[in-house]
Design an enzyme around this catalytic site. Structure first.
Site, mmCIF file in Angstrom:
data_model
loop_
_atom_site.group_PDB
_atom_site.id
_atom_site.type_symbol
_atom_site.label_atom_id
_atom_site.label_comp_id
_atom_site.label_asym_id
_atom_site.label_seq_id
_atom_site.Cartn_x
_atom_site.Cartn_y
_atom_site.Cartn_z
ATOM 1 N N GLY A 43 0.834 -1.208 0.000
ATOM 2 C CA GLY A 43 0.000 0.000 0.000
ATOM 3 C C GLY A 43 0.864 1.251 0.000
ATOM 4 O O GLY A 43 0.449 2.302 0.499
ATOM 5 N N ASN A 56 -1.308 -7.161 -5.369
ATOM 6 C CA ASN A 56 -2.543 -7.239 -4.588
ATOM 7 C C ASN A 56 -2.225 -8.162 -3.419
ATOM 8 O O ASN A 56 -1.902 -9.346 -3.620
ATOM 9 C CB ASN A 56 -3.663 -7.822 -5.456
ATOM 10 C CG ASN A 56 -4.983 -7.876 -4.707
ATOM 11 O OD1 ASN A 56 -5.019 -7.937 -3.479
ATOM 12 N ND2 ASN A 56 -6.066 -7.868 -5.442
ATOM 13 N N ASN A 89 1.208 -2.562 5.352
ATOM 14 C CA ASN A 89 0.396 -1.350 5.543
ATOM 15 C C ASN A 89 -0.909 -1.376 4.748
ATOM 16 O O ASN A 89 -1.878 -0.726 5.150
ATOM 17 C CB ASN A 89 1.254 -0.143 5.130
ATOM 18 C CG ASN A 89 0.436 1.084 4.870
ATOM 19 O OD1 ASN A 89 -0.021 1.753 5.793
ATOM 20 N ND2 ASN A 89 0.228 1.406 3.587
ATOM 21 N N SER A 146 -4.754 -0.302 13.955
ATOM 22 C CA SER A 146 -5.577 0.910 14.023
ATOM 23 C C SER A 146 -6.014 1.082 15.474
ATOM 24 O O SER A 146 -5.939 0.133 16.263
ATOM 25 C CB SER A 146 -6.813 0.707 13.135
ATOM 26 O OG SER A 146 -7.784 1.700 13.365
ATOM 27 N N TYR A 154 -14.161 -4.108 10.304
ATOM 28 C CA TYR A 154 -12.854 -3.430 10.376
ATOM 29 C C TYR A 154 -12.199 -3.682 11.739
ATOM 30 O O TYR A 154 -11.012 -4.015 11.812
ATOM 31 C CB TYR A 154 -13.049 -1.934 10.123
ATOM 32 C CG TYR A 154 -11.754 -1.144 9.990
ATOM 33 C CD1 TYR A 154 -10.920 -1.315 8.882
ATOM 34 C CD2 TYR A 154 -11.374 -0.217 10.960
ATOM 35 C CE1 TYR A 154 -9.739 -0.580 8.757
ATOM 36 C CE2 TYR A 154 -10.202 0.522 10.834
ATOM 37 C CZ TYR A 154 -9.380 0.331 9.734
ATOM 38 O OH TYR A 154 -8.216 1.062 9.607
ATOM 39 N N THR A 158 -12.742 -6.147 13.711
ATOM 40 C CA THR A 158 -12.366 -7.572 13.742
ATOM 41 C C THR A 158 -11.022 -7.765 13.063
ATOM 42 O O THR A 158 -10.131 -8.455 13.575
ATOM 43 C CB THR A 158 -13.449 -8.414 13.018
ATOM 44 O OG1 THR A 158 -14.708 -8.179 13.639
ATOM 45 C CG2 THR A 158 -13.129 -9.886 13.057
ATOM 46 N N LYS A 176 -8.621 -5.505 12.410
ATOM 47 C CA LYS A 176 -7.477 -4.809 13.017
ATOM 48 C C LYS A 176 -7.123 -5.397 14.386
ATOM 49 O O LYS A 176 -5.962 -5.361 14.802
ATOM 50 C CB LYS A 176 -7.763 -3.311 13.103
ATOM 51 C CG LYS A 176 -7.837 -2.630 11.735
ATOM 52 C CD LYS A 176 -6.533 -2.770 10.944
ATOM 53 C CE LYS A 176 -6.541 -1.978 9.657
ATOM 54 N NZ LYS A 176 -5.259 -2.069 8.929
ATOM 55 N N ILE A 214 -6.301 9.664 10.662
ATOM 56 C CA ILE A 214 -5.211 10.265 9.885
ATOM 57 C C ILE A 214 -5.783 10.798 8.575
ATOM 58 O O ILE A 214 -6.569 10.107 7.901
ATOM 59 C CB ILE A 214 -4.115 9.202 9.576
ATOM 60 C CG1 ILE A 214 -3.699 8.432 10.837
ATOM 61 C CG2 ILE A 214 -2.918 9.867 8.899
ATOM 62 C CD1 ILE A 214 -3.027 9.229 11.927
HETATM 63 P P1 NAP Z 1 -5.097 4.874 1.621
HETATM 64 O O1 NAP Z 1 -4.738 6.289 1.438
HETATM 65 O O2 NAP Z 1 -6.348 4.319 1.027
HETATM 66 O O3 NAP Z 1 -3.864 4.002 1.116
HETATM 67 C C1 NAP Z 1 -3.960 2.607 1.116
HETATM 68 C C2 NAP Z 1 -3.182 2.071 -0.061
HETATM 69 O O4 NAP Z 1 -3.307 0.623 -0.019
HETATM 70 C C3 NAP Z 1 -3.759 2.522 -1.399
HETATM 71 O O5 NAP Z 1 -2.715 2.838 -2.294
HETATM 72 C C4 NAP Z 1 -4.539 1.320 -1.854
HETATM 73 O O6 NAP Z 1 -4.650 1.187 -3.239
HETATM 74 C C5 NAP Z 1 -3.684 0.195 -1.317
HETATM 75 N N1 NAP Z 1 -4.408 -1.065 -1.290
HETATM 76 C C6 NAP Z 1 -5.728 -1.275 -1.021
HETATM 77 N N2 NAP Z 1 -6.001 -2.574 -1.154
HETATM 78 C C7 NAP Z 1 -4.860 -3.194 -1.515
HETATM 79 C C8 NAP Z 1 -4.516 -4.529 -1.824
HETATM 80 N N3 NAP Z 1 -5.444 -5.500 -1.824
HETATM 81 N N4 NAP Z 1 -3.239 -4.808 -2.138
HETATM 82 C C9 NAP Z 1 -2.317 -3.837 -2.194
HETATM 83 N N5 NAP Z 1 -2.576 -2.549 -1.934
HETATM 84 C C10 NAP Z 1 -3.841 -2.235 -1.595
HETATM 85 O O7 NAP Z 1 -5.212 4.511 3.179
HETATM 86 P P2 NAP Z 1 -4.301 4.907 4.415
HETATM 87 O O8 NAP Z 1 -5.091 5.783 5.275
HETATM 88 O O9 NAP Z 1 -2.948 5.295 3.986
HETATM 89 O O10 NAP Z 1 -4.241 3.491 5.153
HETATM 90 C C11 NAP Z 1 -3.063 2.702 5.223
HETATM 91 C C12 NAP Z 1 -3.200 1.762 6.401
HETATM 92 O O11 NAP Z 1 -3.385 2.532 7.597
HETATM 93 C C13 NAP Z 1 -4.399 0.812 6.328
HETATM 94 O O12 NAP Z 1 -4.033 -0.456 6.805
HETATM 95 C C14 NAP Z 1 -5.407 1.461 7.240
HETATM 96 O O13 NAP Z 1 -6.347 0.536 7.746
HETATM 97 C C15 NAP Z 1 -4.492 2.020 8.307
HETATM 98 N N6 NAP Z 1 -5.129 3.070 9.110
HETATM 99 C C16 NAP Z 1 -5.493 4.252 8.534
HETATM 100 C C17 NAP Z 1 -6.104 5.209 9.316
HETATM 101 C C18 NAP Z 1 -6.545 6.548 8.771
HETATM 102 O O14 NAP Z 1 -7.200 7.296 9.517
HETATM 103 N N7 NAP Z 1 -6.228 6.909 7.555
HETATM 104 C C19 NAP Z 1 -6.350 4.963 10.680
HETATM 105 C C20 NAP Z 1 -5.969 3.734 11.223
HETATM 106 C C21 NAP Z 1 -5.350 2.801 10.422
HETATM 107 P P3 NAP Z 1 -5.915 1.830 -4.024
HETATM 108 O O15 NAP Z 1 -5.456 3.159 -4.470
HETATM 109 O O16 NAP Z 1 -6.158 0.908 -5.164
HETATM 110 O O17 NAP Z 1 -7.069 1.899 -3.084
#
Ligand code: NAP
Length: 258
Positions: free
Chosen positions: A15, A69, A95, A147, A160, A162, A164, A193
């Protein structure tokens, strides 16, 4: 400790094209690491230059993009193997993840399976492939993205939470399993975030809900991807050489406040 914190290291970041993963890639590269960006798509969700090109241009490190993926085990293995070109994997950041709001009563099996496949299975096998290489190489650091939803339950986010929560306990079990191999496994628990996830997938940023969230955060601000990246830098680096099986909260104090 002097000099770049990740000099001579290679990191694989799932990611890594967008959001937190992109910021982790930049932060690691600024500290001297070569980077493998493993993501479904090269283009950042927030726009801009693909992450691997950005870090090559800005930080003069080696970097590559691997279409991956994380639900596909061959893709995951190829992403880890891509680090061999830069001397082999030292740091794995699991990530990639998805976030959806849903009504529990109406959640169907496909929606459940999709989230568990990406958020749990993708992390599990990401660790496995990275660990196989790290055992051969004499050690490493693995960081799994959980998370605050892996610490506390919330209505509307049962699947979600479950997923995390599973990442959290998987991390602790893996720390015990892999510690004797000199592999540290830790989890990061971000709060809210500001990434595309909170702008487009579950609309919090820029809505009325945002202020309500802010009031639950002792620091009274949402986090930035750089906040998560700095925590990931610490855990990847030798500054954290005795930190294993730990949960690092990056949430402005939200989880542990009243
Ligand atoms: P984001 O901006 O959506 O970035 C996630 C990236 O992962 C995107 O590039 C997405 O690609 C990619 N992705 C999605 N499914 C995938 C797959 N099957 N295989 C490979 N890559 C994949 O989200 P983010 O906020 O940076 O989140 C990153 C991590 O932080 C996640 O695990 C999320 O649960 C965790 N997190 C985020 C927050 C928050 O508030 N943002 C809070 C707690 C935890 P696409 O462009 O195709 O979607």
């Amino acid at each position: 400790m002097s000099g770049p914190l990740l000099d001579g290291k290679t990191a694989v970041i799932t990611g890594g094209s967008s959001g937190n993963g992109r910021s982790i890639a930049e932060t690691y590269a600024a500290e001297g690491a070569d980077i493998v960006v493993a993501d479904i798509q090269e283009t950042p969700r927030e726009g801009g230059t693909p992450t691997h090109e950005l870090v090559i241009d800005e930080y003069d490190v080696d970097a590559t993009y691997v279409e991956c993926n994380v639900t596909n085990l061959d893709d995951l293995e190829a992403a880890v193997d891509a680090a061999d070109e830069f001397g082999g994997i030292d740091v794995m950041v699991n990530n990639a993840g998805i976030f959806r709001q849903e009504t529990f009563i109406d959640t169907d099996e496909d929606a459940f399976d999709q989230m568990m496949d990406i958020n749990v299975k993708g992390v599990y096998f990401g660790v496995q492939y990275a660990a196989r290489k790290m055992v051969e190489n004499g050690g490493g650091s693995i960081i799994n993205m959980s998370s605050n939803a892996g610490l506390e339950g919330s209505a509307g986010f049962v699947t979600y939470c479950t997923s995390k929560g599973a990442v959290r306990l998987m991390t602790y079990a893996l720390a015990d399993e892999l510690g004797p191999e000199n592999i540290r496994v830790n989890a990061i628990h971000p709060g809210a975030i500001e990434t595309a996830m909170l702008k487009d997938d579950v609309e919090i940023v820029g809505t009325e809900a945002e202020e309500g969230y802010r009031q639950t955060i002792p620091l009274r601000r949402l986090g930035q991807p750089e906040d998560v990246a700095d925590a990931a830098l610490y855990l990847a680096s030798d500054l954290a050489s005795y930190v294993n099986g730990e949960s690092l909260y990056v949430d402005g104090g939200m989880t542990n406040s009243g």
